[in-house]
Scaffold this motif. Sequence first.
Motif, PDB file in Angstrom:
ATOM      1  N   SER A  86      78.843  23.201 -36.956  1.00 12.02           N
ATOM      2  CA  SER A  86      80.138  22.150 -38.077  1.00 12.02           C
ATOM      3  C   SER A  86      81.004  21.525 -37.504  1.00 12.02           C
ATOM      4  O   SER A  86      81.852  21.506 -36.703  1.00 12.02           O
ATOM      5  N   MET A  87      80.990  21.230 -38.893  1.00 12.99           N
ATOM      6  CA  MET A  87      82.274  19.506 -38.736  1.00 12.99           C
ATOM      7  C   MET A  87      83.418  20.049 -39.511  1.00 12.99           C
ATOM      8  O   MET A  87      83.170  20.395 -40.912  1.00 12.99           O
ATOM      9  N   TYR A  88      84.734  19.961 -38.463  1.00 16.30           N
ATOM     10  CA  TYR A  88      85.976  20.559 -39.535  1.00 16.30           C
ATOM     11  C   TYR A  88      86.473  19.701 -39.425  1.00 16.30           C
ATOM     12  O   TYR A  88      88.036  19.987 -40.092  1.00 16.30           O
ATOM     13  N   GLY A  89      87.629  18.242 -38.717  1.00 16.98           N
ATOM     14  CA  GLY A  89      87.845  17.411 -38.810  1.00 16.98           C
ATOM     15  C   GLY A  89      88.322  16.665 -38.375  1.00 16.98           C
ATOM     16  O   GLY A  89      86.927  15.934 -37.382  1.00 16.98           O
ATOM     17  N   LEU A  90      88.716  15.260 -37.909  1.00  6.26           N
ATOM     18  CA  LEU A  90      89.132  14.312 -38.113  1.00  6.26           C
ATOM     19  C   LEU A  90      89.812  13.491 -36.848  1.00  6.26           C
ATOM     20  O   LEU A  90      91.501  14.173 -36.697  1.00  6.26           O
ATOM     21  N   ASP A  91      89.692  13.677 -35.630  1.00  2.00           N
ATOM     22  CA  ASP A  91      91.050  13.042 -34.997  1.00  2.00           C
ATOM     23  C   ASP A  91      90.643  11.320 -33.979  1.00  2.00           C
ATOM     24  O   ASP A  91      89.952  11.886 -33.236  1.00  2.00           O
ATOM     25  N   VAL A  92      91.471  10.639 -34.580  1.00  2.00           N
ATOM     26  CA  VAL A  92      91.349   9.582 -34.397  1.00  2.00           C
ATOM     27  C   VAL A  92      92.913   8.667 -33.758  1.00  2.00           C
ATOM     28  O   VAL A  92      93.269   8.019 -33.673  1.00  2.00           O
ATOM     29  N   ARG A  93      93.429   9.792 -33.034  1.00  2.00           N
ATOM     30  CA  ARG A  93      95.025   9.477 -32.534  1.00  2.00           C
ATOM     31  C   ARG A  93      94.912   8.342 -31.452  1.00  2.00           C
ATOM     32  O   ARG A  93      93.818   8.564 -30.479  1.00  2.00           O
ATOM     33  N   PRO A  94      95.413   7.231 -31.037  1.00  2.00           N
ATOM     34  CA  PRO A  94      94.977   6.680 -30.169  1.00  2.00           C
ATOM     35  C   PRO A  94      95.084   7.308 -28.783  1.00  2.00           C
ATOM     36  O   PRO A  94      94.403   7.053 -27.508  1.00  2.00           O
ATOM     37  N   ALA A  95      96.322   8.426 -28.551  1.00  2.00           N
ATOM     38  CA  ALA A  95      96.135   8.632 -27.120  1.00  2.00           C
ATOM     39  C   ALA A  95      94.942  10.302 -27.063  1.00  2.00           C
ATOM     40  O   ALA A  95      94.568  10.250 -26.047  1.00  2.00           O
ATOM     41  N   ILE A  97      91.588   8.619 -27.696  1.00  2.00           N
ATOM     42  CA  ILE A  97      90.518   7.589 -28.086  1.00  2.00           C
ATOM     43  C   ILE A  97      90.083   7.504 -26.411  1.00  2.00           C
ATOM     44  O   ILE A  97      88.818   7.602 -25.919  1.00  2.00           O
ATOM     45  N   LYS A  98      90.649   7.143 -25.512  1.00  2.00           N
ATOM     46  CA  LYS A  98      90.404   7.197 -24.225  1.00  2.00           C
ATOM     47  C   LYS A  98      89.757   8.386 -23.528  1.00  2.00           C
ATOM     48  O   LYS A  98      88.558   7.962 -22.653  1.00  2.00           O
ATOM     49  N   ASN A  99      90.361   9.695 -23.881  1.00  2.00           N
ATOM     50  CA  ASN A  99      89.704  10.782 -23.928  1.00  2.00           C
ATOM     51  C   ASN A  99      87.542  10.832 -23.954  1.00  2.00           C
ATOM     52  O   ASN A  99      86.916  11.377 -23.155  1.00  2.00           O
ATOM     53  N   TYR A 100      87.728  10.377 -25.452  1.00  2.29           N
ATOM     54  CA  TYR A 100      86.666  10.825 -25.924  1.00  2.29           C
ATOM     55  C   TYR A 100      85.572   9.890 -25.066  1.00  2.29           C
ATOM     56  O   TYR A 100      84.137   9.857 -24.790  1.00  2.29           O
ATOM     57  N   ILE A 101      86.375   8.460 -24.261  1.00  2.54           N
ATOM     58  CA  ILE A 101      85.170   7.279 -24.017  1.00  2.54           C
ATOM     59  C   ILE A 101      84.988   8.051 -22.192  1.00  2.54           C
ATOM     60  O   ILE A 101      83.438   7.655 -22.121  1.00  2.54           O
ATOM     61  N   THR A 102      85.710   8.783 -22.667  1.00  2.00           N
ATOM     62  CA  THR A 102      85.612   8.634 -20.683  1.00  2.00           C
ATOM     63  C   THR A 102      83.909   9.716 -20.296  1.00  2.00           C
ATOM     64  O   THR A 102      83.418   9.682 -19.789  1.00  2.00           O
ATOM     65  N   TYR A 103      84.244  10.678 -21.846  1.00  2.00           N
ATOM     66  CA  TYR A 103      83.017  11.639 -21.683  1.00  2.00           C
ATOM     67  C   TYR A 103      81.896  11.392 -21.907  1.00  2.00           C
ATOM     68  O   TYR A 103      80.492  11.302 -21.562  1.00  2.00           O
ATOM     69  N   SER A 104      81.966  10.268 -23.324  1.00  2.00           N
ATOM     70  CA  SER A 104      80.611   9.249 -23.264  1.00  2.00           C
ATOM     71  C   SER A 104      80.214   8.799 -22.559  1.00  2.00           C
ATOM     72  O   SER A 104      78.623   8.136 -22.155  1.00  2.00           O
ATOM     73  N   LEU A 105      81.324   7.763 -21.322  1.00  3.66           N
ATOM     74  CA  LEU A 105      80.361   6.403 -20.459  1.00  3.66           C
ATOM     75  C   LEU A 105      79.601   8.054 -19.736  1.00  3.66           C
ATOM     76  O   LEU A 105      78.717   7.380 -18.917  1.00  3.66           O
ATOM     77  N   ASP A 122      91.775   7.935 -40.442  1.00  2.78           N
ATOM     78  CA  ASP A 122      92.210   9.087 -40.662  1.00  2.78           C
ATOM     79  C   ASP A 122      93.855   8.351 -41.587  1.00  2.78           C
ATOM     80  O   ASP A 122      94.161   6.838 -40.916  1.00  2.78           O
ATOM     81  N   LEU A 123      93.817   8.750 -42.916  1.00  2.00           N
ATOM     82  CA  LEU A 123      94.653   7.649 -44.024  1.00  2.00           C
ATOM     83  C   LEU A 123      95.968   8.387 -43.443  1.00  2.00           C
ATOM     84  O   LEU A 123      97.128   7.606 -43.504  1.00  2.00           O
ATOM     85  N   GLY A 124      96.392   9.184 -42.293  1.00  2.00           N
ATOM     86  CA  GLY A 124      97.618   9.530 -41.917  1.00  2.00           C
ATOM     87  C   GLY A 124      98.185   8.213 -40.302  1.00  2.00           C
ATOM     88  O   GLY A 124      99.422   8.890 -40.288  1.00  2.00           O
ATOM     89  N   ILE A 125      97.409   7.493 -39.932  1.00  2.00           N
ATOM     90  CA  ILE A 125      97.699   6.956 -38.679  1.00  2.00           C
ATOM     91  C   ILE A 125      97.656   5.170 -39.076  1.00  2.00           C
ATOM     92  O   ILE A 125      95.945   4.745 -39.932  1.00  2.00           O
ATOM     93  N   PRO A 126      98.345   4.723 -39.089  1.00  2.00           N
ATOM     94  CA  PRO A 126      97.845   3.250 -39.488  1.00  2.00           C
ATOM     95  C   PRO A 126      96.508   2.583 -38.217  1.00  2.00           C
ATOM     96  O   PRO A 126      96.709   2.659 -37.554  1.00  2.00           O
ATOM     97  N   VAL A 127      95.672   2.219 -38.759  1.00  5.12           N
ATOM     98  CA  VAL A 127      93.962   1.672 -38.457  1.00  5.12           C
ATOM     99  C   VAL A 127      94.872   0.668 -37.023  1.00  5.12           C
ATOM    100  O   VAL A 127      94.165   0.565 -36.609  1.00  5.12           O
ATOM    101  N   GLU A 128      96.061  -0.115 -37.702  1.00  3.82           N
ATOM    102  CA  GLU A 128      96.045  -0.758 -36.689  1.00  3.82           C
ATOM    103  C   GLU A 128      96.319   0.249 -34.984  1.00  3.82           C
ATOM    104  O   GLU A 128      96.377  -0.553 -34.121  1.00  3.82           O
ATOM    105  N   GLU A 129      97.145   1.474 -35.451  1.00  7.27           N
ATOM    106  CA  GLU A 129      97.216   1.788 -34.008  1.00  7.27           C
ATOM    107  C   GLU A 129      95.885   2.501 -33.363  1.00  7.27           C
ATOM    108  O   GLU A 129      95.695   2.226 -31.712  1.00  7.27           O
ATOM    109  N   THR A 130      95.054   2.753 -34.202  1.00  3.43           N
ATOM    110  CA  THR A 130      93.397   3.361 -34.261  1.00  3.43           C
ATOM    111  C   THR A 130      92.523   1.913 -33.146  1.00  3.43           C
ATOM    112  O   THR A 130      91.831   1.781 -31.776  1.00  3.43           O
ATOM    113  N   ILE A 131      92.740   0.582 -33.457  1.00  2.69           N
ATOM    114  CA  ILE A 131      92.003  -0.540 -32.864  1.00  2.69           C
ATOM    115  C   ILE A 131      92.623  -1.120 -32.168  1.00  2.69           C
ATOM    116  O   ILE A 131      92.016  -1.841 -31.042  1.00  2.69           O
ATOM    117  N   GLY A 132      94.054  -1.112 -31.926  1.00  2.00           N
ATOM    118  CA  GLY A 132      95.246  -1.672 -30.390  1.00  2.00           C
ATOM    119  C   GLY A 132      94.252  -0.645 -29.765  1.00  2.00           C
ATOM    120  O   GLY A 132      94.180  -1.256 -28.424  1.00  2.00           O
TER     121      GLY A 132
END
Length: 323
Positions: A86-95, A97-105, A122-132
Amino acid sequence: MTYKNNELELHQLGLGCGGMIHEDQRKEYIATIHEALDSGIHHLNTGDFYGSGKNEMIIGEALKGQKRESAFISVKFGILAAPNGSMYGLDVRPATIKNYITYSLKRLNVDYIDLYQPARIDLGIPVEETIGAIADLVKAGYVRHIGLSQVDSETVKRAHAVHPISFIEMEYSLFNRSIEKEIVPTARELGIGIVAFGALAHGLLSGTWSKNQTSAYASRIPLFADKNIDNNLGLVEELRKIANEKQITVPQLALGWLSAQGNDFITLIGASRRATLHDSLKSVDVKLSAEDLKRIEQAIPESRIAGSSFPEVVYRNGVRSLQ
């Protein structure tokens, strides 16, 4: 027709791999991926949360012995999944993202990902930070292109100002044409391609869906609600008349309609088996005139569609998620 945009040239169809998560069907999945690549379909669309990483591992296995450039791998990230799936949430904090891609690679067994994108914003995080944060991965060589999924046009503009966005992944079908109002014009203004998923409206346009057919996922979609399904199946029958005239199937006509929207579209086909892939590939040969397109859209007019084609979106603590 071939997708051409942002110095990329890809097949007009992409392979949606999200359903490839069952271990007992691994051989068929891999054979399907190989046939897709042999057919010229290079866009392999996945998410690190599909099967809790199993889908990525299957793709990685399928690509063993293949030239890396033979596949254009698209990965979504950020959805949080429990052990029961089951999917229960979202986490796209900049900190994170590097962890996600490490395991995907690691799971994909590649050195870079062609298209990397948050599954939601995530509406609580500026999209600029996620894309950055993703832009930093581009600079480091781990990502080639940045994408967005399920966003509004204002978010697209803000993200694009930080780093060029190559693709927007959105639901688009004859039963959901909402992106035509703002997303498509914005994408074309900025030179961004569109990856369309849900082309068969969650199976409603499969040509075989019946009123008594149920699934846990479909039960959450208003299109399939008891008060709506008879009306919507009636619209499918109107479309079937046109498909029969052209001696093709309903899904082939639906896919052909979507591909006719322009060469800045890539249509995802959710083919987990070779037979489904073969049927979908036939849509490439469907030729539709301006009059054909008008008739198709009149067969399923937006004003007569009952219910939406996506589960209700809710907000919890500023996070956009599904009900």
